[in-house]
Write a protein that holds these residues in place. Structure first.
Motif, short mmCIF file in Angstrom:
data_model
loop_
_atom_site.label_atom_id
_atom_site.label_comp_id
_atom_site.label_asym_id
_atom_site.label_seq_id
_atom_site.Cartn_x
_atom_site.Cartn_y
_atom_site.Cartn_z
N ALA A 1 -7.35 -4.23 1.11
CA ALA A 1 -6.49 -3.06 0.92
C ALA A 1 -7.29 -1.77 0.97
N GLY B 1 -6.45 0.81 3.81
CA GLY B 1 -5.37 1.62 3.26
C GLY B 1 -5.45 3.09 3.60
N LEU C 1 0.86 -1.18 0.00
CA LEU C 1 0.00 0.00 0.00
C LEU C 1 0.90 1.23 0.00
#
Length: 324
Positions: free
Chosen positions: A266, A270, A224
């Motif tokens: 994610a 993130g 990320l």
């Protein structure tokens, strides 16, 4: 532009696959000056009787990266320089997160107060221990127990039958054990000795997780950057009957496009991690389950770039520049 990398000794880098070196090469390609120091070279002087308080300084080496040469770098100069004079400071010291790493984050946080821009932010490094940070998102993780209570750990093993146990401060697959019940439901013959060893007879907290069979397809590292996932993961696939997929434990690294489950995890975490000052994060996913959140010195830049053509280092430098 001057970039300072706080890292392990340059002489210890593996020039074929080091992610910090990939960052350095991209920075130099853009015309930036590349500097390096080790955490042990950070220092601060101040207090009563001192003419001036601080700032945090380091013995820094200005380096020129060389192509196809041994050594792969040359020193231009060595100087003591305040961290606040650099355009950005990148904390890239490899784990383990020991006492000296902890102290280094405090010096780097003091440098922030003096005007330095540090990535990842020192406080965020301290606030996100790599094994325990996943507890904030229980909906994505496998059945997990964090404890040093022997009875609780045995009960967890009995409930799930096939588990992984690991120390909270390990890296590279060190100290990871798989414990399985027998076909008749009897406990693994090594259950007690493994738990006694890892917990130091109940004096050290460890993590136990239900075994995820999808490890056979790889322990996926998803990067990320600025809260956004790189579109490819590196699946670290166990070899030769090994349970662990870690590259340091002999795993084979295969880059592959993110799955819908990878993207969902994610995207769910993130932006929040980025908002806390974590410019670069490496999350580990087995199957569709999150198993670790790595923040100290995430790697796999080179493997992903070489196998897919995606410029991970370029994406990282762009994200860093956007935050200066």
């Amino acid at each position: 532009m001057n970039l300072l990398f706080v890292a392990d000794p340059l002489e210890a880098f593996n020039p074929k696959k080091d992610s910090t070196l990939a960052m350095m090469r991209e920075a130099q390609r853009r015309g930036f000056a590349v500097w390096a120091c080790e955490p042990r070279q950070l220092h601060w002087l101040g207090g009563a009787g001192q003419a001036e308080a601080g700032p945090v300084q380091a013995q820094c080496r200005h380096v020129q990266l060389l192509d196809g040469a041994k050594p792969w770098f040359g020193d231009i100069e060595h100087v003591v320089r305040p961290l606040r004079e650099f355009d950005a400071v990148l904390m890239r010291k490899d784990p383990p997160f020991d006492s000296e790493f902890f102290y280094a984050t405090h010096l780097l946080e003091q440098a922030e107060r003096e005007g330095a821009r540090v990535f990842n932010r020192p406080r965020a490094l301290r606030d996100h221990p790599e094994k325990l940070a996943i507890l904030e998102w229980p909906q994505f993780i496998p059945a997990t127990l964090v404890s040093r209570d022997m009875a609780a750990l045995r009960a967890f093993a009995a409930e799930h039958g096939d588990i992984i146990v690991k120390p909270l401060d390990g890296m590279g697959g060190a100290g990871i054990f798989r414990l399985r019940q027998g076909g008749d439901g009897s406990p693994d013959v090594n259950l007690n000795v493994v738990l006694e060893t890892l917990t130091d007879f109940g004096r050290r907290t460890i993590m136990a997780q239900r075994f995820i069979p999808e490890i056979a397809q790889g322990d996926k590292r998803v990067l990320l950057i600025g809260g956004e996932p790189v579109p490819f993961s590196l699946a670290r696939i166990p070899q030769g009957g090994e349970t662990r997929g870690n590259l340091a434990a002999g795993g084979l690294g295969v880059a592959q496009a993110l799955t819908p489950a990878d993207r969902a995890i994610a995207q769910a975490i993130g932006a929040e991690l980025a908002a806390r000052g974590l410019l670069l994060v490496g999350i580990d996913i087995i199957g569709d389950r999150l198993t670790e959140i790595n923040v100290t010195s995430p790697t796999c830049f080179v493997e992903i770039s070489e196998q897919t053509g995606f410029d991970v280092a370029g994406r990282f430098i762009d994200a860093m520049l956007a935050r200066l």
